[in-house]
Design a protein around this motif. Structure first.
Motif, PDB file in Angstrom:
ATOM      1  N   ARG A   1     -12.940   0.509   5.224  1.00  0.00           N
ATOM      2  CA  ARG A   1     -11.663   1.007   5.744  1.00  0.00           C
ATOM      3  C   ARG A   1     -11.266   0.248   7.014  1.00  0.00           C
ATOM      4  NH1 ARG A   1      -9.203   4.656   9.173  1.00  0.00           N
ATOM      5  NH2 ARG A   1      -7.778   6.148   8.200  1.00  0.00           N
TER       6      ARG A   1
ATOM      7  N   TRP B   1      -1.140   4.357  -1.782  1.00  0.00           N
ATOM      8  CA  TRP B   1      -2.568   4.281  -1.462  1.00  0.00           C
ATOM      9  C   TRP B   1      -2.809   4.557   0.015  1.00  0.00           C
ATOM     10  CZ3 TRP B   1      -4.436  -0.945  -4.021  1.00  0.00           C
ATOM     11  CH2 TRP B   1      -4.398  -0.817  -5.403  1.00  0.00           C
ATOM     12  N   SER B   2      -3.785   5.386   0.302  1.00  0.00           N
ATOM     13  CA  SER B   2      -4.257   5.582   1.670  1.00  0.00           C
ATOM     14  C   SER B   2      -5.111   4.372   2.062  1.00  0.00           C
ATOM     15  CB  SER B   2      -5.097   6.854   1.760  1.00  0.00           C
ATOM     16  OG  SER B   2      -6.299   6.679   1.017  1.00  0.00           O
TER      17      SER B   2
ATOM     18  N   GLY C   1      -3.235  -3.456  -8.772  1.00  0.00           N
ATOM     19  CA  GLY C   1      -2.515  -2.195  -8.675  1.00  0.00           C
ATOM     20  C   GLY C   1      -1.056  -2.314  -9.106  1.00  0.00           C
TER      21      GLY C   1
ATOM     22  N   LEU D   1       2.540   1.721  -3.394  1.00  0.00           N
ATOM     23  CA  LEU D   1       1.586   2.172  -4.413  1.00  0.00           C
ATOM     24  C   LEU D   1       1.064   3.578  -4.135  1.00  0.00           C
ATOM     25  CD1 LEU D   1      -0.431  -1.151  -4.873  1.00  0.00           C
ATOM     26  CD2 LEU D   1       1.222  -0.153  -6.481  1.00  0.00           C
TER      27      LEU D   1
ATOM     28  N   GLN E   1     -10.518   0.333  -3.585  1.00  0.00           N
ATOM     29  CA  GLN E   1     -10.018  -0.542  -4.657  1.00  0.00           C
ATOM     30  C   GLN E   1     -10.408  -2.003  -4.404  1.00  0.00           C
ATOM     31  OE1 GLN E   1      -8.371   0.177  -7.525  1.00  0.00           O
ATOM     32  NE2 GLN E   1      -8.334   2.369  -7.140  1.00  0.00           N
TER      33      GLN E   1
ATOM     34  N   ARG F   1       0.839  -1.202   0.000  1.00  0.00           N
ATOM     35  CA  ARG F   1       0.000   0.000   0.000  1.00  0.00           C
ATOM     36  C   ARG F   1       0.870   1.246   0.000  1.00  0.00           C
ATOM     37  NH1 ARG F   1      -2.194   3.026   3.945  1.00  0.00           N
ATOM     38  NH2 ARG F   1      -1.716   1.569   5.638  1.00  0.00           N
TER      39      ARG F   1
ATOM     40  N   GLU G   1      -8.293   4.664   0.023  1.00  0.00           N
ATOM     41  CA  GLU G   1      -8.159   4.290  -1.386  1.00  0.00           C
ATOM     42  C   GLU G   1      -8.024   2.782  -1.540  1.00  0.00           C
ATOM     43  OE1 GLU G   1      -5.633   5.409  -5.393  1.00  0.00           O
ATOM     44  OE2 GLU G   1      -5.035   6.297  -3.487  1.00  0.00           O
ATOM     45  N   PHE G   2      -7.241   2.165  -0.676  1.00  0.00           N
ATOM     46  CA  PHE G   2      -7.080   0.713  -0.729  1.00  0.00           C
ATOM     47  C   PHE G   2      -8.412   0.022  -0.490  1.00  0.00           C
ATOM     48  CE2 PHE G   2      -4.759  -3.099   1.449  1.00  0.00           C
ATOM     49  CZ  PHE G   2      -5.038  -3.911   0.366  1.00  0.00           C
TER      50      PHE G   2
END
Length: 73
Positions: A28, A15-16, A55, A13, A23, A10, A19-20
């Motif tokens: 969360r 990604w927060s 990703g 990439l 995706q 993560r 965002e992860f």
């Protein structure tokens, strides 16, 4: 995939958590729970792995070591 690999992938990439989660199609809290070592259903784990793979992350587990590779930016 280990929680450590998830955090490494993560971060690599960019990604927060939000965002992860988006995706992967999970909440969360699910991502945070897994990355902190908490329990996760096999279905949720698969969704996380697929999202990271899509990703561009590739998990490595050999010779007693784990890691992650991502494409060059």
């Amino acid at each position: 995939m280990t929680p450590q690999q998830s955090r490494m992938a993560r971060a690599a990439l960019g990604w927060s958590l939000d965002e992860f989660a988006a995706q992967a199609g999970v909440g969360r809290v699910t991502v945070a729970r897994f990355e902190s070592g908490g329990p996760l259903s096999p279905d949720s784990l698969l969704k996380l792995e697929i999202a990271l793979t899509n990703g561009g992350a590739q998990m490595i587990d050999q010779a007693g070591r784990v890691g992650v590779t991502v494409p060059k930016a």
